[in-house]
Structure formats: C-alpha cells, structure tokens
Scaffold this active site. Structure first.
Site, short mmCIF file in Angstrom:
data_model
loop_
_atom_site.label_atom_id
_atom_site.label_comp_id
_atom_site.label_asym_id
_atom_site.label_seq_id
_atom_site.Cartn_x
_atom_site.Cartn_y
_atom_site.Cartn_z
N ASP A 224 0.85 -1.19 0.00
CA ASP A 224 0.00 0.00 0.00
C ASP A 224 0.89 1.24 0.00
OD1 ASP A 224 -2.74 1.26 0.46
OD2 ASP A 224 -1.54 2.16 2.07
N TYR B 218 2.89 9.96 0.85
CA TYR B 218 3.92 9.42 1.74
C TYR B 218 5.32 9.87 1.29
CZ TYR B 218 0.10 6.34 3.25
OH TYR B 218 -1.10 5.85 3.69
#
Ligand SMILES: NC(=O)c1ccc[n+]([C@@H]2O[C@H](COP(=O)([O-])OP(=O)(O)OC[C@H]3O[C@@H](n4cnc5c(N)ncnc54)[C@H](OP(=O)(O)O)[C@@H]3O)[C@@H](O)[C@H]2O)c1
Length: 313
Positions: A52, A57
């Site tokens: 994932d 991020y």
C-alpha cells in the site's frame, strides 16, 4: 500456532475490478526512504504480496526501488504483487488526476497499478503544496470540485486500462453510499481505520452487500494508547492460541473477511505480522463481544488531514 496457516495466503477476488487482493498487506507510511526500501525488501522476502503506497507518503520511489530489485533478482514477478497507491487531496480536480496517477506510476517504476484510491474525500487547494494552509494555519479546501467529479476521472483510468480497480479511503458510510449511488464503476476497495477498538461492523456489512473489499489500516491501532495488543481479551487469546497479541489482532482482521495493512521497520515484526493463522471461533466471538472500547486513533475521516503523517515544523 494452533491451526491452518492458509489465512496468510488468502486473496479476496475483486467484484468491481480485475484481480484479487491479498488479505495480508504491507503499508509503506514510513518517513525515511532508506528505512522504507529496507522494510519493503524484508516484507517481500517474508511473503507479503500486497503493498500500500501513496503520493502523500513521499517515498513511492523507495518502494519502487525495492520492487525493481526483487524483479531484477528474479525472486518475484510484477504479476505476483498487488500494488495500491493513492491520489492526494490537492489533485482532486479531474484534469489533475491522470498526471498525478502517471507520476505515481513513474515513481513506483511499474507499468500498471492494481488499485488506485482517492486518499481522502476532502479536496484541498490544487497545487504543488500538499498541505496548503492559510495565515491562521487552517487547511485551504477546494470548493470547486466534488468527490463525484474526481470519481469520474478515476473511472476513466479504468476505462483506459491504466489500473485494475479504484476505490476510496478515509470515507464515512454516508459518503460511500453517495458515490456508490452515482458510480458507473463501483468502488472495489474502501480503505479505512479498523481494528478491534473500531470494528466498523456497519460499514463492513454495507461493503459485503455491495461487493466492496474493506481494507483496514492501523489494524494494530498504530501502536497508540490504549494499546490494542495489551487488551486483556487479546492477550488471553494469544496465550491460549500460542500466538503473539499482534498476530491475534491481525488474524481476526483477515478471518472476518477484511484485508489489512500493517507496517513495521523491524524485520522480526514484519515476519511476525505476515504469519497470521486461523483463530478458533470462540476467540473470534470473544473479540467481537468481549471488547467494548471504542477508539478512533486517526481523525482524518473528519478533516482530510492524515493524522499519522508528520508535518514539517
Ligand atoms: N488511508 C489512510 O489515510 C491511511 C492512514 C494510516 C495508514 N494507512 C496505511 O496503513 C498502513 C498501516 O498503518 P499503521 O502503520 O497505522 O499500522 P499498524 O500496524 O496498526 O501500526 C504500526 C505501528 O505498530 C508497530 N508494530 C507493528 N507490528 C508490531 C508488532 N508485531 N508488535 C508490536 N508493535 C508493532 C509499529 O512499530 P515499529 O515500526 O517500531 O515496529 C508501528 O509503530 C500504513 O503504512 C499506510 O499504508 C493509510
């Protein structure tokens, strides 16, 4: 371990997309790039086949490097993996979706993405600043685009064969119903916080009716207090079943029909978290009926601001 270990290899066939999602997934919300690459390498080595990721991020390239090295070494092939990434809040305007998707795909160094999620239902001011704030520190939202507009742009990615499935993240049941009602291609996956302190049974029932996979993030409660793995119901089952408390919690998640994402930078824990096993039915019932605490650790679903992503000071 008391029983079969088939659970750790289980895959959930997608109803509204192509492919099957491994129930046991590894999340890559790890701030440091070197640590990200090392953790993903370890995760692949111990058996994780579901990764994932997210534009937000900031480490898709490190995840991509770890995957590429495994492909080059011949230990894995692209089709062995299920790779998800997510569209960030600043890219909700339809014309920004395809460029954002292609940029993620480029950083991940893959030809296709198995699943693309709208990271949160909140549109932020479009632009390069991923965390746009006004002078008083408040998030600047974008009022010019609806979630349905963004969903339409994701549907076109599926039409073009760019990704196998699309879905939503950090969404309430109410907003999910709205998208399901208007969608031409229904969400294949919904990624939300879920664990024994936030089981989301009502959402799970709706997902089951609609053929949507519920993918649980923070299945261990992000190691925050009150610690789920210290709950007496969990520790008692762990002792009986000769499993670690984390394995009990993660096994429960997979056994009740959800997929889950766990994350660690510690090799021993990465291995431990992959090794889920079927729990006895009385343990499943103990967790469902014996745990009454209700805790949401991440308020992102109410604000669009991911609670676990550190903000630069
Ligand atoms: N859609 C969203 O908005 C959203 C939000 C949050 C997360 N996510 C996704 O979900 C993934 C997982 O979320 P999460 O990191 O909160 O998951 P989590 O597995 O509930 O929590 C991870 C924390 O638990 C610790 N931990 C991991 N395994 C352990 C074990 N066996 N025993 C004891 N402690 C353990 C880790 O510490 P160590 O590293 O020190 O082991 C880390 O601090 C993320 O990486 C991301 O991909 C999505």
């Amino acid at each position: 371990m008391t029983t079969s270990d088939a659970l750790r290899y289980s895959r959930i066939q997608l109803t509204h997309g192509s492919g099957a999602m491994p129930a046991v997934g590894f999340g890559t919300l790890i701030p440091d790039h070197v640590a990200t690459k090392q953790a993903v390498k370890t995760a692949l080595e111990v058996g994780f086949r579901h990764l994932d990721c997210a534009e937000r991020y900031g480490n898709e390239e490190a995840v991509g490097d770890a995957m590429r090295e495994a492909f080059e070494a011949g230990t894995l092939q692209r089709e062995d993996l299920f790779v998800t990434t997510k569209l960030w809040n600043t890219n909700h305007r339809p014309e920004r979706v395809r460029p954002a998707f292609d940029a993620s795909r480029g950083r991940l160094q893959v030809d296709y993405v198995d699943c693309y999620l709208i990271h949160t239902p909140y549109a932020f001011q479009p632009g390069d600043d991923q965390d746009p704030r006004d002078e008083s520190g408040q998030v600047i939202y974008d009022q010019e685009v609806t979630l349905a507009d963004t969903w339409g742009a994701l549907e076109r990615l599926v039409d073009d064969g760019a990704c196998g499935a699309i879905g939503l993240s950090d969404i309430s049941l109410e907003k999910l119903r709205e998208i399901v009602a208007v969608a031409r291609i229904k969400p294949a996956v919904v990624q939300v916080e879920s664990h024994p302190y936030l089981p989301e049974w009502e959402l799970l029932d709706f997902c089951r009716e609609q053929g949507i996979v519920l993918l649980a993030f923070a299945p261990l409660g992000h190691a925050m207090e009150p610690k789920i793995i210290d709950d007496p119901v969990i520790t008692a089952i762990a002792e009986r079943a000769h499993m670690s408390p984390a394995q009990v919690v993660l096994s429960w998640a997979a056994q009740r029909g959800t997929a889950f994402l766990t994350t660690s930078t510690k090799p021993q824990r990465i291995q431990e978290n992959f090794q889920v096993s079927t729990l006895p039915e009385d343990a499943m019932a103990d967790i469902r009926d014996g745990i009454t605490a209700n805790v949401r650790f991440n308020t992102v679903v109410h604000s669009g601001v991911p609670g676990f992503i550190p903000r630069p000071s």
